[in-house]
Scaffold this motif. Sequence first.
Motif, PDB file in Angstrom:
ATOM      1  N   TYR A  90       0.828  -1.196   0.000  1.00  0.00           N
ATOM      2  CA  TYR A  90       0.000   0.000   0.000  1.00  0.00           C
ATOM      3  C   TYR A  90       0.874   1.263   0.000  1.00  0.00           C
ATOM      4  O   TYR A  90       0.460   2.297  -0.513  1.00  0.00           O
ATOM      5  N   TRP A  94       0.340   4.762  -1.939  1.00  0.00           N
ATOM      6  CA  TRP A  94       0.420   6.134  -1.389  1.00  0.00           C
ATOM      7  C   TRP A  94       1.405   6.960  -2.217  1.00  0.00           C
ATOM      8  O   TRP A  94       1.139   8.102  -2.561  1.00  0.00           O
ATOM      9  N   LEU A 215       7.024  -7.159   3.588  1.00  0.00           N
ATOM     10  CA  LEU A 215       6.595  -5.986   4.356  1.00  0.00           C
ATOM     11  C   LEU A 215       5.383  -6.299   5.232  1.00  0.00           C
ATOM     12  O   LEU A 215       5.381  -6.010   6.425  1.00  0.00           O
ATOM     13  N   GLY A 246      -3.607  -7.675   2.408  1.00  0.00           N
ATOM     14  CA  GLY A 246      -2.163  -7.805   2.597  1.00  0.00           C
ATOM     15  C   GLY A 246      -1.793  -8.126   4.032  1.00  0.00           C
ATOM     16  O   GLY A 246      -1.302  -9.215   4.341  1.00  0.00           O
ATOM     17  N   LEU A 247      -2.055  -7.200   4.943  1.00  0.00           N
ATOM     18  CA  LEU A 247      -1.708  -7.431   6.350  1.00  0.00           C
ATOM     19  C   LEU A 247      -2.553  -8.538   6.960  1.00  0.00           C
ATOM     20  O   LEU A 247      -2.054  -9.423   7.666  1.00  0.00           O
ATOM     21  N   SER A 267     -15.175  -8.227   2.930  1.00  0.00           N
ATOM     22  CA  SER A 267     -16.284  -7.502   2.290  1.00  0.00           C
ATOM     23  C   SER A 267     -16.928  -8.263   1.128  1.00  0.00           C
ATOM     24  O   SER A 267     -17.617  -7.650   0.314  1.00  0.00           O
ATOM     25  N   LYS A 271     -13.937 -13.382  -0.441  1.00  0.00           N
ATOM     26  CA  LYS A 271     -12.926 -13.121   0.588  1.00  0.00           C
ATOM     27  C   LYS A 271     -13.198 -13.962   1.831  1.00  0.00           C
ATOM     28  O   LYS A 271     -12.263 -14.431   2.491  1.00  0.00           O
ATOM     29  N   ARG A 286     -18.640  -7.615   6.083  1.00  0.00           N
ATOM     30  CA  ARG A 286     -19.102  -6.269   6.490  1.00  0.00           C
ATOM     31  C   ARG A 286     -20.024  -5.664   5.430  1.00  0.00           C
ATOM     32  O   ARG A 286     -20.904  -4.855   5.758  1.00  0.00           O
ATOM     33  N   GLU A 331     -12.672   5.149   9.503  1.00  0.00           N
ATOM     34  CA  GLU A 331     -13.997   4.564   9.320  1.00  0.00           C
ATOM     35  C   GLU A 331     -14.342   3.537  10.402  1.00  0.00           C
ATOM     36  O   GLU A 331     -15.495   3.389  10.785  1.00  0.00           O
ATOM     37  N   CYS A 349      -1.666   0.109  12.879  1.00  0.00           N
ATOM     38  CA  CYS A 349      -0.456   0.442  12.108  1.00  0.00           C
ATOM     39  C   CYS A 349      -0.798   1.304  10.908  1.00  0.00           C
ATOM     40  O   CYS A 349       0.064   1.523  10.066  1.00  0.00           O
ATOM     41  N   ALA A 350      -2.045   1.751  10.797  1.00  0.00           N
ATOM     42  CA  ALA A 350      -2.382   2.494   9.579  1.00  0.00           C
ATOM     43  C   ALA A 350      -3.723   3.175   9.696  1.00  0.00           C
ATOM     44  O   ALA A 350      -4.472   2.962  10.661  1.00  0.00           O
ATOM     45  N   THR A 352      -5.994   3.707   6.540  1.00  0.00           N
ATOM     46  CA  THR A 352      -6.301   3.734   5.102  1.00  0.00           C
ATOM     47  C   THR A 352      -7.456   4.676   4.772  1.00  0.00           C
ATOM     48  O   THR A 352      -7.427   5.377   3.772  1.00  0.00           O
ATOM     49  N   HIS A 375       4.496  -0.007  13.950  1.00  0.00           N
ATOM     50  CA  HIS A 375       4.965   0.350  12.602  1.00  0.00           C
ATOM     51  C   HIS A 375       6.002  -0.679  12.202  1.00  0.00           C
ATOM     52  O   HIS A 375       6.811  -1.116  13.030  1.00  0.00           O
ATOM     53  N   PHE A 376       5.965  -1.091  10.986  1.00  0.00           N
ATOM     54  CA  PHE A 376       6.809  -2.148  10.406  1.00  0.00           C
ATOM     55  C   PHE A 376       7.380  -3.104  11.455  1.00  0.00           C
ATOM     56  O   PHE A 376       6.640  -3.681  12.258  1.00  0.00           O
ATOM     57  N   ASN A 417      -8.940  -1.838  -4.211  1.00  0.00           N
ATOM     58  CA  ASN A 417      -9.376  -3.006  -3.430  1.00  0.00           C
ATOM     59  C   ASN A 417      -9.985  -4.084  -4.337  1.00  0.00           C
ATOM     60  O   ASN A 417     -10.965  -4.747  -4.003  1.00  0.00           O
ATOM     61  N   HIS A 419      -8.118  -6.609  -5.413  1.00  0.00           N
ATOM     62  CA  HIS A 419      -7.193  -7.736  -5.306  1.00  0.00           C
ATOM     63  C   HIS A 419      -7.548  -8.627  -4.110  1.00  0.00           C
ATOM     64  O   HIS A 419      -8.385  -8.279  -3.286  1.00  0.00           O
TER      65      HIS A 419
END
Length: 455
Positions: A90, A94, A215, A246-247, A267, A271, A286, A331, A349-350, A352, A375-376, A417, A419
């Motif tokens: 991601y 960005w 990552l 991803g995460l 979603s 998935k 969701r 959100e 950690c984010a 989005t 973070h990472f 989104n 993928h």
Amino acid sequence: MQPETAMQYETAQILAAIQAGDTPAEEFAHLKLPDSYRAVTVHADEAEMFDGLASRDKDPRRSLHVEDVATPELGPGEAIVAVMASAINYNSVWTSIFEPVSTFSFLRRYGKVSELTRRHDLPYHVIGSDLAGVVLRTGPGVNKWKPGDEVVAHCLSVELEDAEGHDDTMLDPQQRIWGFETNFGGLAHLALVKTNQLMPKPAHLTWEEAASPGLVNSTAYRQLVSKNGAAMKQGDVVLIWGASGGLGSYATQMALNGGAIPVCVVSSPDKAQICRSMGAELIIDRAAEGYRFWKNAEEQDPKEWQRFGSKIRELTGGEDPDIVFEHPGRETFGASVYVAKRGGQIVTCASTSGFQHSYDNRYLWMNLKRIIGSHFANYREAWEANRLIDKGMIHPTLSKSYPLEQTGQAAYDVHRNLHQGKVGVLCLAPREGLGVRDAAKRDRLLPAINRFRNV
Ligand SMILES: NC(=O)c1ccc[n+]([C@@H]2O[C@H](COP(=O)([O-])OP(=O)(O)OC[C@H]3O[C@@H](n4cnc5c(N)ncnc54)[C@H](OP(=O)(O)O)[C@@H]3O)[C@@H](O)[C@H]2O)c1
């Protein structure tokens, strides 16, 4: 295709040495490095190209270029790696939409650190924070790695000249994410890394599979498993947003692997099916549930938080999450704080969907919950996360790979989104499926490795 330029010829020689599979280290060390290489870039003079557009409408296919750039000078403690494959994160999305800020501000700042870091401050940014490939050259002071080593790279770049970073390298004041806050990243034929980013490539994986976890797998490990994050234990109920993303796809595997109970939020039915294929049983769609946590741009709806919490209790037999694995941000954050168990942890950690979070603090303090920023990962955490992949305890979640020339489309898929799991990028690798050195181990693990394919 016949090489037409010196760069193409030298690159072909490197690829042939890698493909041979048994080229000795001395031969790798004597291969000529091309003066330039193919890379995915953004351009400083285009940083305003999307001004006035909504984030969703900023199209990475317009801002990402694939072009020849100069090979950087190799410094002490560094390596030049031939990149066989990389992956979309991601952070590359960005970068490509120049949000929340243009990454050229990071490169300018890094360029001021030393004579050597000035190399990074260029009018173009070679992006990408994952790679699987082969070491071609090492700089002065490198003993642990040598030309010919097959490696993956994590994306933590540190200087470690200050005391602060020596307990946990993520606390180094000069901590940066390689390929995002530094130049010469992994979406390219060559990459410049610090050798304390290198880890052994798992022998049972193809190049693109090996490149894809780095990552996100390391980030999920610190966020969920490490004592620097939520220090998950057996039996914990873990609410995982974006559990097939991803995460989330790594967090879900880690929860299952560690004897915890993941509650996976996704979603779509596809998935949800992916989460089931990983072994998760408690899943919330969701989109089907139609949660509306926000009544309008300013006001949240606690009734919707309650409805979400009731669904979690329905699935868990009345238990609330010990840990909420957060990253969607604005959100969902109010709901995440609300549904966490008394004494539970929200580890984030984010952001989005927006980085200005709001939540009802009464639910936090009265119920003794804690919010943890993560973070990472430090080298040790990234190494442990890669070790789990190597041991076949966690598997890549690669769903699709694109050639380097189509990186813009790959980033677009992640931005929109569209993928599942991870999207790979073939760099020097001429096709998918190459690079496996331990076929027997692969055969044993194949069903798990292929779970995200063609969904
Ligand atoms: N700090 C770090 O070190 C670090 C490391 C990695 C990533 N990140 C950040 O973490 C975020 C996620 O990265 P990723 O690689 O997991 O991305 P990803 O592959 O796009 O997955 C994120 C998933 O989150 C869910 N999601 C997205 N927006 C949502 C919303 N508004 N409400 C609820 N769910 C939502 C989506 O799943 P469903 O649609 O199925 O619900 C999506 O698939 C990004 O912002 C990234 O920059 C930070």
